[in-house]
Write a protein that holds these residues in place. Sequence first.
Motif, PDB file in Angstrom:
ATOM      1  N   ASP A  62       3.248 -10.876   4.894  1.00  0.00           N
ATOM      2  CA  ASP A  62       2.479 -10.827   6.141  1.00  0.00           C
ATOM      3  C   ASP A  62       3.162  -9.956   7.180  1.00  0.00           C
ATOM      4  N   GLY A  63       2.364  -9.077   7.792  1.00  0.00           N
ATOM      5  CA  GLY A  63       2.862  -8.264   8.877  1.00  0.00           C
ATOM      6  C   GLY A  63       3.769  -7.127   8.464  1.00  0.00           C
ATOM      7  N   VAL A  64       3.808  -6.826   7.158  1.00  0.00           N
ATOM      8  CA  VAL A  64       4.681  -5.768   6.658  1.00  0.00           C
ATOM      9  C   VAL A  64       3.822  -4.712   5.981  1.00  0.00           C
ATOM     10  N   ASP A  65       3.981  -3.469   6.388  1.00  0.00           N
ATOM     11  CA  ASP A  65       3.128  -2.375   5.923  1.00  0.00           C
ATOM     12  C   ASP A  65       3.648  -1.813   4.592  1.00  0.00           C
ATOM     13  N   ALA A  66       3.532  -2.625   3.562  1.00  0.00           N
ATOM     14  CA  ALA A  66       3.931  -2.204   2.211  1.00  0.00           C
ATOM     15  C   ALA A  66       2.948  -2.791   1.216  1.00  0.00           C
ATOM     16  N   ARG A  67       2.428  -1.939   0.319  1.00  0.00           N
ATOM     17  CA  ARG A  67       1.465  -2.392  -0.687  1.00  0.00           C
ATOM     18  C   ARG A  67       2.133  -2.297  -2.062  1.00  0.00           C
ATOM     19  N   LEU A  68       2.531  -3.444  -2.579  1.00  0.00           N
ATOM     20  CA  LEU A  68       3.239  -3.505  -3.842  1.00  0.00           C
ATOM     21  C   LEU A  68       2.264  -3.624  -5.006  1.00  0.00           C
ATOM     22  N   VAL A 236       5.455   5.778 -12.985  1.00  0.00           N
ATOM     23  CA  VAL A 236       5.117   5.091 -11.741  1.00  0.00           C
ATOM     24  C   VAL A 236       3.734   5.542 -11.269  1.00  0.00           C
ATOM     25  N   PRO A 237       2.805   4.614 -11.041  1.00  0.00           N
ATOM     26  CA  PRO A 237       1.479   5.003 -10.532  1.00  0.00           C
ATOM     27  C   PRO A 237       1.551   5.403  -9.064  1.00  0.00           C
ATOM     28  N   VAL A 238       1.083   6.594  -8.755  1.00  0.00           N
ATOM     29  CA  VAL A 238       1.108   7.082  -7.377  1.00  0.00           C
ATOM     30  C   VAL A 238       0.115   6.266  -6.541  1.00  0.00           C
ATOM     31  N   GLY A 239       0.622   5.686  -5.458  1.00  0.00           N
ATOM     32  CA  GLY A 239      -0.220   4.841  -4.635  1.00  0.00           C
ATOM     33  C   GLY A 239      -0.256   3.402  -5.091  1.00  0.00           C
ATOM     34  N   GLY A 240       0.510   3.076  -6.134  1.00  0.00           N
ATOM     35  CA  GLY A 240       0.517   1.716  -6.653  1.00  0.00           C
ATOM     36  C   GLY A 240      -0.556   1.500  -7.703  1.00  0.00           C
ATOM     37  N   MET A 241      -0.445   0.367  -8.391  1.00  0.00           N
ATOM     38  CA  MET A 241      -1.384   0.101  -9.478  1.00  0.00           C
ATOM     39  C   MET A 241      -2.819  -0.032  -8.984  1.00  0.00           C
ATOM     40  N   GLY A 242      -2.979  -0.459  -7.742  1.00  0.00           N
ATOM     41  CA  GLY A 242      -4.327  -0.555  -7.197  1.00  0.00           C
ATOM     42  C   GLY A 242      -5.028   0.781  -7.089  1.00  0.00           C
ATOM     43  N   PRO A 371      19.715 -15.925 -16.841  1.00  0.00           N
ATOM     44  CA  PRO A 371      18.380 -15.395 -17.150  1.00  0.00           C
ATOM     45  C   PRO A 371      18.392 -13.872 -17.242  1.00  0.00           C
ATOM     46  N   PRO A 372      17.876 -13.305 -18.330  1.00  0.00           N
ATOM     47  CA  PRO A 372      17.771 -11.837 -18.428  1.00  0.00           C
ATOM     48  C   PRO A 372      16.592 -11.327 -17.615  1.00  0.00           C
ATOM     49  N   SER A 373      16.758 -10.137 -17.055  1.00  0.00           N
ATOM     50  CA  SER A 373      15.664  -9.562 -16.272  1.00  0.00           C
ATOM     51  C   SER A 373      15.836  -8.062 -16.193  1.00  0.00           C
ATOM     52  N   GLU A 374      14.771  -7.394 -15.776  1.00  0.00           N
ATOM     53  CA  GLU A 374      14.849  -5.972 -15.489  1.00  0.00           C
ATOM     54  C   GLU A 374      14.079  -5.678 -14.206  1.00  0.00           C
ATOM     55  N   ILE A 375      14.571  -4.670 -13.492  1.00  0.00           N
ATOM     56  CA  ILE A 375      14.124  -4.413 -12.132  1.00  0.00           C
ATOM     57  C   ILE A 375      13.649  -2.975 -12.013  1.00  0.00           C
ATOM     58  N   TYR A 376      12.592  -2.782 -11.213  1.00  0.00           N
ATOM     59  CA  TYR A 376      12.035  -1.449 -10.984  1.00  0.00           C
ATOM     60  C   TYR A 376      11.917  -1.213  -9.484  1.00  0.00           C
ATOM     61  N   CYS A 377      12.295  -0.038  -9.036  1.00  0.00           N
ATOM     62  CA  CYS A 377      12.135   0.352  -7.633  1.00  0.00           C
ATOM     63  C   CYS A 377      11.056   1.427  -7.561  1.00  0.00           C
ATOM     64  N   HIS A 378       9.830   0.996  -7.299  1.00  0.00           N
ATOM     65  CA  HIS A 378       8.684   1.898  -7.241  1.00  0.00           C
ATOM     66  C   HIS A 378       8.874   2.965  -6.166  1.00  0.00           C
ATOM     67  N   SER A 379       9.402   2.543  -5.019  1.00  0.00           N
ATOM     68  CA  SER A 379       9.424   3.420  -3.852  1.00  0.00           C
ATOM     69  C   SER A 379      10.411   4.571  -3.973  1.00  0.00           C
ATOM     70  N   LEU A 380      11.358   4.514  -4.912  1.00  0.00           N
ATOM     71  CA  LEU A 380      12.244   5.661  -5.116  1.00  0.00           C
ATOM     72  C   LEU A 380      11.495   6.842  -5.727  1.00  0.00           C
ATOM     73  N   THR A 381      10.461   6.551  -6.509  1.00  0.00           N
ATOM     74  CA  THR A 381       9.672   7.604  -7.147  1.00  0.00           C
ATOM     75  C   THR A 381       8.421   7.933  -6.350  1.00  0.00           C
ATOM     76  N   ASP A 382       7.833   6.925  -5.719  1.00  0.00           N
ATOM     77  CA  ASP A 382       6.588   7.117  -4.966  1.00  0.00           C
ATOM     78  C   ASP A 382       6.662   6.293  -3.692  1.00  0.00           C
ATOM     79  N   HIS A 383       7.031   6.928  -2.570  1.00  0.00           N
ATOM     80  CA  HIS A 383       7.176   6.176  -1.324  1.00  0.00           C
ATOM     81  C   HIS A 383       5.852   5.982  -0.604  1.00  0.00           C
ATOM     82  N   SER A 384       4.742   6.450  -1.201  1.00  0.00           N
ATOM     83  CA  SER A 384       3.452   6.317  -0.531  1.00  0.00           C
ATOM     84  C   SER A 384       3.014   4.867  -0.391  1.00  0.00           C
ATOM     85  N   ILE A 385       3.621   3.961  -1.148  1.00  0.00           N
ATOM     86  CA  ILE A 385       3.249   2.545  -1.052  1.00  0.00           C
ATOM     87  C   ILE A 385       3.851   1.904   0.193  1.00  0.00           C
TER      88      ILE A 385
END
Length: 524
Positions: A62-68, A236-242, A371-385
């Motif tokens: 809420d109140g944060v201009d980021a579309r994940l 990475v989808p440009v603009g996010g998966m949406g 717990p095993p996990s893997e992490i992705y930073c979308h915004s390093l490749t596409d900051h439009s989100i």
Amino acid sequence: MSADETHTPGPPAYGRYDAVIVGGGHNGLVAAAYLARAGQSVLVLERLAGTGGAAVSAQAFDGVDARLSRYSYLVSLLPRKIVDDLGLDFAVRKRPVSSYTPAVRGDRHTGLLVGGEGTRDSFAALTGDDREYEAWQRFYGMTRRVAERVFPTLTEPLPDRDGLRARVDDRDAWRALFEEPIGAVVERNFRDDLVRGVVLTDALIGTFADAHDPSLIQNRCFLYHVIGGSTGDWDVPVGGMGALTDALAGAARAAGAEIRVLHEVTRIETDGTRAEVAVRSADGEQVVAARRVLVNASPQTLAALLGETPPESAEGAQLKVNMLLTRLPQLRDRSVDPRQAFAGTFHVAEGYGQLADAYREAAAGRLPAAPPSEIYCHSLTDHSILGPGLAARGYHTLTLFGLHTPARLFTADNRTARAALLDATLAQLDTHLEEPLAECLAFDGDGRPCIEAKTPLDLERDLGLPGGHIFHGDLSFPYATGASGRWGVETAHANVLLCGAGAVRGGGVSGVPGHNAAMAALGR
């Protein structure tokens, strides 16, 4: 105006349609666009307030201009053919790094960086010589050749086993991927525990299995993770998966398809040539007549709608976490810039032995200690989100995918188990950071940390995924078995087709089941 805003529910104008599509996820939208472009009358019915299903972007905090990209993160299996056929305004970007896996060797923090000119040196620094790097090159050269031969078949009529084996035309590769447990293949090709684990992870994304499971469900998962786009690259989808599902909804509408959200299908009746679809909305319950019904939902949901005995229940096995950071954290491995490490897939607690331990603990009914996990930073490749203000201040998104956390671990108390698993997962990440990740989290408009976690039970509640299974059930090899039909989407009813992830060659953000169901409906 977004696709969701243009399809607010209104008074139903139902008549008879060539095709009714149950579910407005990406596969349903692909099918709708193909059928409408072929001149058919098409109605898409979606129970949620917007289209896209699991392939959506959202302002999660809420109140944060980021579309994940809220549920599905990366694109590999979407054929360029579908993008071109439907004229989609959609693009992906290559990640500059494939993966980074932190490790501790002795008292030294180090890691394996894959991608770019330093890959050989990174292998040598980790393992002491070039042998693992050379084995890596041979192994992924083999998977690349298989990908080049198998991926194009996904949008063709379903081959039989012998036909696909002839297409692969490599006896050793066929044995390694289609006949022998992937664990044996990994152990035969690699010596280093960390390298083995990095390879194995592709067999476990969304699939709860041991590396040596004789059913080979882990092999099927691995195959789909290494054949996408004939390269195995995850982009990475440009603009996010949406951006993808908005483009698909636009293509379907432009071709003449009707899309109605907040319309839940409650029943399907068919005699094999005609069908009636019962729909519940704010206007009450209506019945839609159609020549054919395409169901973009799980096989369990399809059976329930038809009043039939459902197949065996599926069980998801993943934790999904979305985060917004004010900055990327520094690593204890000072040889790697965080912008490199997080640009690809950042593996945590995914050594081969760690994955085996986590599986055994979860199979015994306990949350994994590490717990095993893997992490992705979308915004390093596409900051439009990110909104302009956030991007200028150096904010970044992180999305985390946890493994080996089956739905059964959350049934007693989902909220408590979710919190415990999230704490343990972040603690594993923190062992490789100079500062706790919590110190890098942004805060939303109400002063809460920008982090949300979803268990399989949350995904079942939010999206209707059976048991929270992201593939709707165990994946299948991409060849015909038994009564799988010409396209792998057919059901026991001649005019009812399955166009969701539970179809043969389903799973992932691919559009393949939607394409194939449309081809089956058109008699191609």
